[in-house]
Write a protein that holds these residues in place. Structure first.
Motif, PDB file in Angstrom:
ATOM      1  N   ASN A  75       0.814  -1.377   0.233  1.00 29.20           N
ATOM      2  CA  ASN A  75       0.222  -0.230   0.143  1.00 29.20           C
ATOM      3  C   ASN A  75       0.492   1.300   0.069  1.00 29.20           C
ATOM      4  O   ASN A  75       1.433   1.561   0.960  1.00 29.20           O
ATOM      5  N   VAL A  76       0.759   1.685  -1.027  1.00 32.31           N
ATOM      6  CA  VAL A  76       1.384   3.357  -1.130  1.00 32.31           C
ATOM      7  C   VAL A  76       0.494   4.750  -1.712  1.00 32.31           C
ATOM      8  O   VAL A  76       0.934   5.640  -2.330  1.00 32.31           O
ATOM      9  N   ASN A  77      -0.665   4.567  -1.166  1.00 29.96           N
ATOM     10  CA  ASN A  77      -1.757   4.873  -1.638  1.00 29.96           C
ATOM     11  C   ASN A  77      -2.099   6.182  -0.751  1.00 29.96           C
ATOM     12  O   ASN A  77      -2.621   6.635   0.018  1.00 29.96           O
ATOM     13  N   LYS A  78      -0.834   6.837  -0.311  1.00 36.54           N
ATOM     14  CA  LYS A  78      -0.311   7.662   0.548  1.00 36.54           C
ATOM     15  C   LYS A  78       0.679   8.909  -0.022  1.00 36.54           C
ATOM     16  O   LYS A  78       1.365   8.835  -0.758  1.00 36.54           O
ATOM     17  N   THR A  79       0.838  10.221   0.926  1.00 39.87           N
ATOM     18  CA  THR A  79       1.536  10.751   0.333  1.00 39.87           C
ATOM     19  C   THR A  79       2.941  10.639   0.785  1.00 39.87           C
ATOM     20  O   THR A  79       3.338   9.479   1.146  1.00 39.87           O
ATOM     21  N   SER A  80       3.922  11.291  -0.038  1.00 43.31           N
ATOM     22  CA  SER A  80       5.510  10.818   0.272  1.00 43.31           C
ATOM     23  C   SER A  80       5.686  10.716   1.594  1.00 43.31           C
ATOM     24  O   SER A  80       6.787  10.119   2.484  1.00 43.31           O
ATOM     25  N   ALA A  81       5.695  12.178   1.750  1.00 39.59           N
ATOM     26  CA  ALA A  81       5.762  12.735   3.144  1.00 39.59           C
ATOM     27  C   ALA A  81       5.279  11.520   4.422  1.00 39.59           C
ATOM     28  O   ALA A  81       5.423  10.476   5.265  1.00 39.59           O
ATOM     29  N   ALA A  82       3.726  11.065   4.198  1.00 42.26           N
ATOM     30  CA  ALA A  82       3.159   9.661   5.312  1.00 42.26           C
ATOM     31  C   ALA A  82       3.933   8.778   4.997  1.00 42.26           C
ATOM     32  O   ALA A  82       4.413   7.704   5.897  1.00 42.26           O
ATOM     33  N   LEU A  83       4.130   8.393   3.401  1.00 46.76           N
ATOM     34  CA  LEU A  83       5.313   7.018   3.265  1.00 46.76           C
ATOM     35  C   LEU A  83       7.370   7.750   4.542  1.00 46.76           C
ATOM     36  O   LEU A  83       7.190   5.962   4.574  1.00 46.76           O
ATOM     37  N   TYR A  84       7.717   7.970   3.933  1.00 45.97           N
ATOM     38  CA  TYR A  84       8.747   8.476   4.816  1.00 45.97           C
ATOM     39  C   TYR A  84       8.453   8.353   6.355  1.00 45.97           C
ATOM     40  O   TYR A  84       9.262   7.801   7.167  1.00 45.97           O
ATOM     41  N   ARG A  85       7.450   8.796   6.783  1.00 46.83           N
ATOM     42  CA  ARG A  85       7.400   8.588   7.725  1.00 46.83           C
ATOM     43  C   ARG A  85       7.645   7.608   8.363  1.00 46.83           C
ATOM     44  O   ARG A  85       7.823   6.714   9.366  1.00 46.83           O
ATOM     45  N   ASP A  86       6.859   6.790   7.713  1.00 50.57           N
ATOM     46  CA  ASP A  86       6.974   5.108   8.261  1.00 50.57           C
ATOM     47  C   ASP A  86       7.953   4.627   7.891  1.00 50.57           C
ATOM     48  O   ASP A  86       8.569   3.909   9.411  1.00 50.57           O
ATOM     49  N   ILE A  87       9.059   5.129   7.092  1.00 47.02           N
ATOM     50  CA  ILE A  87      10.288   4.282   7.301  1.00 47.02           C
ATOM     51  C   ILE A  87      11.284   5.323   7.841  1.00 47.02           C
ATOM     52  O   ILE A  87      12.648   5.005   7.967  1.00 47.02           O
ATOM     53  N   GLU A  88      10.991   6.613   8.336  1.00 44.80           N
ATOM     54  CA  GLU A  88      11.986   7.359   8.538  1.00 44.80           C
ATOM     55  C   GLU A  88      13.314   6.619   9.492  1.00 44.80           C
ATOM     56  O   GLU A  88      14.205   7.478   9.439  1.00 44.80           O
TER      57      GLU A  88
END
Length: 184
Positions: free
Chosen positions: A133-146
């Motif tokens: 699931n990558v149906n979110k903003t790049s900022a939200a994806l980055y928060r997932d993997i920060e």
């Protein structure tokens, strides 16, 4: 030149010849495109076309300066309907999906979005296709993997990063098990 008693100027013949040549090239390219699409379907199970493929160290990397991520996906596909997708291929035969696979795909999507409007992502492990699931903003994806991204940057800078497997059963196959301070 005269054809069937009609005088035809050389310029007209040249234009007709070029049009025929162009049509032949189009037919050949169409056949190549169909074969490439068939190969994509047979090997990865997708309908569409490959717009990027990692062909080794000379292949372009995608860079997100905003998040400090550099990535080279195995493939970027334009699926039927125009949807752009990142695909990471894992040669493991067990089909298992690891958290590191998910983190890698999310980082790759962030970087690839600098060039393509990526809205889908997949990990193919053996015969199993996992949609991430990558149906979110790049900022939200980055928060997932920060946290993982920070660890990766530290390790790249030569720092020793003590991160332990989330589950002891993963230790059995770990490459650094012999020198680990917390073996499972």
């Amino acid at each position: 030149m005269t054809i069937a008693g009609i005088m035809i100027p050389e310029q007209v013949l040249m234009v007709v010849g070029l049009l025929i040549f162009g049509l032949m090239i189009l037919v050949i390219a169409s056949g190549i495109s169909r074969r490439r699409r068939a190969a994509l379907r047979a090997h990865l199970g997708f309908d569409g076309e490959v717009v990027y493929a990692d062909a080794g160290r000379h292949t372009k990397s995608f860079v997100s300066d905003t998040y400090g991520i550099v990535a080279k996906p195995d493939f970027v596909l334009k699926l039927d309907g125009g949807v752009m997708a990142v695909v990471e291929y894992k040669s493991r035969v067990n089909g298992r999906l690891y958290d590191s696979d998910i983190a890698q795909v999310k980082a790759t999507v962030i970087a690839a979005r600098e060039t393509y409007d990526v809205t889908k992502a997949y990990v193919i492990a053996g015969e199993t296709r996992h949609e991430i699931n990558v149906n979110k903003t790049s900022a939200a994806l980055y928060r997932d993997i920060e946290t993982l991204a920070k660890h990766a940057r530290a390790a790249s800078a030569g720092e020793i990063v003590e991160v332990y497997a989330a589950h002891p059963s993963l230790c059995r196959g770990c490459a650094v098990r012999a020198s680990c301070k917390k073996p499972g």
